[in-house]
Design a protein around this motif. Sequence first.
Motif, PDB file in Angstrom:
ATOM      1  N   ASN A  72      -1.357   4.790   1.252  1.00  0.00           N
ATOM      2  CA  ASN A  72      -2.777   4.458   1.088  1.00  0.00           C
ATOM      3  C   ASN A  72      -3.111   4.068  -0.350  1.00  0.00           C
ATOM      4  O   ASN A  72      -4.143   4.459  -0.886  1.00  0.00           O
ATOM      5  N   THR A 130       2.428  -1.876  -6.991  1.00  0.00           N
ATOM      6  CA  THR A 130       2.460  -2.235  -5.571  1.00  0.00           C
ATOM      7  C   THR A 130       2.410  -3.758  -5.433  1.00  0.00           C
ATOM      8  O   THR A 130       1.958  -4.464  -6.340  1.00  0.00           O
ATOM      9  N   LYS A 166      -3.633   1.031  -3.448  1.00  0.00           N
ATOM     10  CA  LYS A 166      -4.222  -0.309  -3.592  1.00  0.00           C
ATOM     11  C   LYS A 166      -3.134  -1.307  -3.945  1.00  0.00           C
ATOM     12  O   LYS A 166      -2.223  -0.994  -4.710  1.00  0.00           O
ATOM     13  N   SER A 167      -3.233  -2.506  -3.410  1.00  0.00           N
ATOM     14  CA  SER A 167      -2.241  -3.530  -3.720  1.00  0.00           C
ATOM     15  C   SER A 167      -2.415  -4.041  -5.155  1.00  0.00           C
ATOM     16  O   SER A 167      -3.495  -3.937  -5.739  1.00  0.00           O
ATOM     17  N   ASN A 194       0.792  -1.236   0.000  1.00  0.00           N
ATOM     18  CA  ASN A 194       0.000   0.000   0.000  1.00  0.00           C
ATOM     19  C   ASN A 194       0.823   1.285   0.000  1.00  0.00           C
ATOM     20  O   ASN A 194       0.303   2.367   0.268  1.00  0.00           O
ATOM     21  N   SER A 195       2.123   1.187  -0.330  1.00  0.00           N
ATOM     22  CA  SER A 195       2.932   2.409  -0.424  1.00  0.00           C
ATOM     23  C   SER A 195       4.083   2.223  -1.418  1.00  0.00           C
ATOM     24  O   SER A 195       4.539   1.107  -1.664  1.00  0.00           O
TER      25      SER A 195
END
Length: 111
Positions: free
Chosen positions: A80, A110, A82-83, A42-43
């Motif tokens: 924040n 990600t 999305k994977s 998520n980053s």
Amino acid sequence: MKIQVRILTLLILIVCNVCSGCLKPFFPPCPSDWGQRNVTANSIEITWAGVGKISGYRIYRDGNVVAELPRDATSYVDKNLKSKTMYLYKVKPYTGDHESEDCGVTGIITL
């Protein structure tokens, strides 16, 4: 004396209008050595080498500005997210109202 200053000012304006290059804005160069570091689900952290005499950096994700950073910044963590998603990033230095030319885009996925 005042008349001489006015005449000199007028001559400078005429010359600048004729050559139309006297007052060109400064467009900062693109940062070098920029890429990804520390990618999670998520980053994403992106890093770059500093450019020099600029006001700061604008970070673009998918064509939108997501951050404005000071001129001494050399990294940014985008959180924040999305994977398993690809995001497209640009790092553009700016000075006043002028951004660097197109600095290219990098895609990062990600985890």
